[in-house]
Design an enzyme around this catalytic site. Structure first.
Site, PDB file in Angstrom:
ATOM      1  N   CYS A 117      30.425  47.605  24.360  1.00  0.00           N
ATOM      2  CA  CYS A 117      29.266  46.698  24.411  1.00  0.00           C
ATOM      3  C   CYS A 117      29.133  46.084  25.795  1.00  0.00           C
ATOM      4  O   CYS A 117      28.028  45.982  26.355  1.00  0.00           O
ATOM      5  CB  CYS A 117      29.420  45.579  23.376  1.00  0.00           C
ATOM      6  SG  CYS A 117      29.741  46.127  21.692  1.00  0.00           S
ATOM      7  N   ASP A 520      49.426  24.016  55.847  1.00  0.00           N
ATOM      8  CA  ASP A 520      49.034  23.056  56.869  1.00  0.00           C
ATOM      9  C   ASP A 520      49.900  21.805  56.676  1.00  0.00           C
ATOM     10  O   ASP A 520      50.438  21.582  55.589  1.00  0.00           O
ATOM     11  CB  ASP A 520      47.547  22.733  56.707  1.00  0.00           C
ATOM     12  CG  ASP A 520      47.092  21.636  57.632  1.00  0.00           C
ATOM     13  OD1 ASP A 520      47.376  21.734  58.839  1.00  0.00           O
ATOM     14  OD2 ASP A 520      46.453  20.678  57.148  1.00  0.00           O
TER      15      ASP A 520
END
Length: 835
Positions: A117, A520
């Site tokens: 489907c 960072d």
């Protein structure tokens, strides 16, 4: 506002869009990308340099051409004025420009039930120029690029009529109603099927003869009515697919059960037309199969209702009404009626209806449902509050900063829905198989039946009919279609409840393969809020030096100035001759009770230039001690005499060390990538156990380091929070943004951590591994079920063991396979992610 559009042929996916956004990241620019139409739009209050944009895109590997110029001054020479159109973004983020993007349309398609489907629906939408994402687990389709009518026509053309979902709210009790309906159908089917089956098992006559013919005629009529009641939705789906010249799971069920009933009725009506040994009726097979399949669907619906609990909780945070403050009066109004800058009152215990800024009152706000943080957050005048959070013991008046559809909560809901309906590369094999699955199964069933009819033992016709029915029933690809989307839905929902936003399923898959995590420093490993951590006063009056330093720093916008300005809470002294010396510090004349004095505040380079090199040499030990503690030295001089050494530092997040330990336990290589100096970066690395430190990196160089790591064979995740991190976030295999960071960083990332907890990083990786493992388990089970089930149903075991599978057992196995997949996916909700 200036607006310019470009055509970017090389932009083929959401990842390309994020890289382009990072390439062009500029303060004040709103950048929209739409990979589906390969369009890029830039909006800005200032002129946009088209030539520069084209050059950046070309250098980044995305050559483009100008297609539309709305009101841009610098582009006027390239093309005449045209009206700019909105572009629907491929990936929904929390950035402000998303609020004006055209949203995807959502449709309910109750008729879809399997992988086949999904393939047909997506193919139909794609064929008419749209982009569709099917969420099989909720039986919904998200469509971009098509109108409502065009989408409904496309769905109907392949036998799947749909209905537009007009709001993000899920219909109350939808899964519960589906569960009750299927349970009733199962009860009726099994209520007739079980007595019929027991009749046959305990010696009752199952053959049609002169004595039993009329009795079986009554049973046949009754079973036919029961099959229409219990399987009407399957037969209707089969008819629709037949008209659309396609085949679905309904095709297999309708053919299988219909064949059993029609064969049995033919025996009752024309027994003389069949060999005497083949006159065995199978009325019980049809009603039993439909009863078992409906029972499986009922249990699946109940389990499926649990998979979307995280999204349902987010939807439950939405408030329909708010208490608007109007010229001295207050009244309840619909949230949709409230506009920007309106004021609303939030009483103690109320849920906040819209994003806003506190303009009156103080309170503690429970933000746990959005951030995952259990402790309430103190809010005072000027601070932001968000829709969906709960007010504590204070009364607040807030000024609305975002309407209902633009609130942070609405964008989170949209992001979660988008991610839950996304596809993973691991599911491509399922798509390829489902495209041809049903026709192949029908062919196998017919061939097997013919073999049994012409070469099988007597009664050949009866055996052929059993084989045909059993193969059709056992092969229904429900489990195959649910294997991937159910796990994604639960995994993304679990992530949202943990304060982790996943932009799409592909990011979840890539996160499971990460080998290196690049972090960072400022705002990621640290709080991003520098403060004066150490003070060493050398000469003069400390209080006077504090006040003079604070007064001078209040004139500056440097990131460290806020920390230094907090040295004194007294009113500022008069400052004159102020100068900002880039890369060195500040200088100015401060007038106080003891007269006017020249003050210099800055780094050792500034002090050396003042002729204080010898004084600095005597203080080397103190300066080295600050570096070891990851503190930035700030020196203060009054009339060219050193009076203080200050150590300014950005505190590490409370759980940073624990987070790094967990990541190492997961086998991740950790790299600290910072623009700070080497001493400070290495000190942070030592404190957190990060062995690899890359310091002194300029903002435009960060993505180059990520690219080098990828080139060496590493699968890289980048974690950051600022505009300068956006290129690196886009370059990484998985970009992870801190939710407290900038919109550009969030837009460039694949995952966003709403919670300030850094340990959420380890949770995200553990969850991605668990989700991918769950998907593999589901796919393996679904494939094995069909690979083994179809040959057994076709009768390959009969020559050696005399075993021929009953159609009833095939129906039970099919229902059990789907239920197993759904139940296994739901395990993700309770798994403990411990390293």
């Amino acid at each position: 506002m200036n607006s310019v559009q470009f055509s970017v042929p090389g932009m083929t996916c959401g990842g390309c869009g994020r890289k382009i956004t990072a390439l062009l990241a500029t303060d004040g620019w709103e950048i929209r990308t739409d990979p589906a139409s390969k369009l890029l739009e830039i909006r800005a209050d200032t002129a946009i340099d088209v030539a520069e944009v084209l050059a950046k895109l070309d250098a980044g590997g995305y050559p483009a051409t100008l297609t539309q110029d709305g009101t841009n001054e610098s582009a006027a020479s390239h093309q005449g004025t045209a009206t700019s159109t909105d572009i629907a973004p491929q990936d929904l983020s929390l950035s402000s420009h998303q609020s004006r993007a055209t949203p995807a349309l959502k449709f309910s398609v109750p008729g879809m039930s399997c992988a086949s489907c999904v393939a047909k629906i997506e193919g139909a939408i794609r064929a008419v120029g749209g982009e569709g994402r099917v969420d099989l687990s909720r039986k919904q389709v998200r469509v971009k690029g098509l109108s409502v009518d065009a989408t409904l026509a496309a769905l109907s053309s392949v036998g799947y009529p749909g209905e537009l979902i007009s709001s993000t709210s899920k219909p109350a009790g939808d899964d519960h109603q589906h569960f009750r309906k299927r349970l009733w159908q199962a009860a009726v089917g099994l209520g007739l099927g079980i007595p019929l089956m027991m009749w046959g098992l305990f010696g009752g006559e199952m053959m049609v003869n002169d004595t039993t013919r009329h009795g079986w005629a009554v049973v046949g009529a009754l079973s036919g009515l029961v099959m229409l009641f219990t399987g009407g939705h399957f037969y209707l789906g089969f008819w629709r697919s037949l008209k659309a010249r396609s085949a679905t799971m309904d095709t297999l069920i309708a053919l299988g059960t219909g064949t059993a009933w029609l064969y049995s009725m033919a025996l009752v009506l024309l027994p003389e037309a069949f060999p005497e040994g083949s006159r065995h009726v199978y009325f019980e097979a049809g009603v039993m199969i439909l009863g078992l399949i409906n029972l499986g669907h009922a249990l699946e619906a109940r389990a499926r209702g649990k998979t979307s609990e995280a999204l349902d909780k987010l939807l439950g945070l939405k408030t329909d009404e708010a208490l608007r403050v109007e010229e001295g009066t207050e009244r309840w109004v619909k949230v949709d009626e409230i506009e920007l800058n309106d004021r609303i009152r939030v009483r103690p215990g109320d849920r906040i209806a819209l994003d806003g800024k506190v303009i009156e009152g103080e309170s503690l706000i429970d933000e746990s449902m959005l951030s995952g943080e259990p402790l309430p957050v103190a809010k005072a005048t000027g601070e932001s509050v968000f829709a969906g959070t709960v007010n504590g013991n204070g009364s607040l008046v807030i000024e609305v900063t975002a309407v209902a559809d633009d609130s942070r909560l609405s964008k989170i809901i949209a992001l979660v829905e988008e991610a839950q309906s996304s596809k993973l590369p691991i599911g491509r094999l399922t798509d390829a198989i489902s495209a041809v699955f049903v026709p192949v199964v029908v062919a196998i069933a017919i061939i097997a039946a013919l073999v049994w009819y012409f070469a099988g033992p007597a009664p050949a016709l009866a055996h052929a009919m059993v084989v045909l029915t059993t193969v059709l029933i056992i092969a229904c690809p429900c489990a195959l279609g649910l294997a991937t989307p159910m796990s994604i839905m639960v995994g993304v929902g679990r992530a949202a409840s943990m304060g982790i936003l996943v932009k799409n399923g592909e990011a979840l898959e890539r996160a499971s393969k990460i080998t290196t995590v690049v972090l960072d420093k400022t705002g990621t490993l640290t709080l991003g809020k520098p403060s004066v951590r150490k003070t060493h006063w050398l000469n003069g009056d400390e209080a006077a030096a504090r006040l003079a330093t604070a007064s001078l720093e209040r004139q500056s916008s440097h990131p460290l100035s806020a920390a230094l300005a907090a040295l004194s809470d007294a009113p500022s002294l008069a400052v004159s001759e102020f100068q900002n010396l880039p890369g060195e510090g500040l200088v100015g004349r401060v007038s106080g009770k003891d007269g006017s004095h020249e003050w210099h505040i800055g780094n050792p380079r500034l002090m050396a230039r003042l002729g204080l090199a010898q004084e600095l040499k005597a203080l080397e030990a103190e300066l080295d001690a600050l570096a070891i503690e990851a503190l930035t030295p700030v020196l203060v001089a009054k009339d060219r005499t050193l009076v203080a050494i200050l150590g300014v530092g950005d505190p590490l997040r409370a759980d940073a060390k624990a987070a790094m330990t967990r990541l190492k336990a997961q086998g991740k290589r950790l790299v600290l990538l910072s623009g700070d100096n080497q001493h400070t970066a290495e000190a942070v690395g030592r404190a957190l156990g990060i062995d690899e430190v890359i310091a002194g990196v300029m903002p435009d160089e960060k993505h180059q380091h990520i690219a080098r790591l990828k080139a060496s064979g590493e699968v890289v995740a980048m974690v950051g929070d600022g505009i300068n991190d956006a290129p690196a976030l886009a370059e990484a295999d998985v970009g992870i943004a801190m939710g407290t960071g900038t919109d550009v960083a969030i837009e460039s990332a694949s995952l966003t951590l709403l919670s300030p907890r850094l340990e959420s990083l380890a949770d995200a990786f553990a969850l991605s591994n668990a989700t991918l493992g769950n998907i593999r388990q589901n796919l393996f089970g679904a494939f094995i079920y069909n690979v083994l089930g179809i040959p057994v149903a076709a009768g390959v075991l009969y020559p050696a063991f005399g075993l021929l599978l009953s159609p009833v057992l095939a129906g039970a196995a099919m229902a059990a396979s789907s239920l197993t997949v759904v139940t296994n996916a739901n395990r993700l909700k309770t798994l403990k992610f411990e390293d």
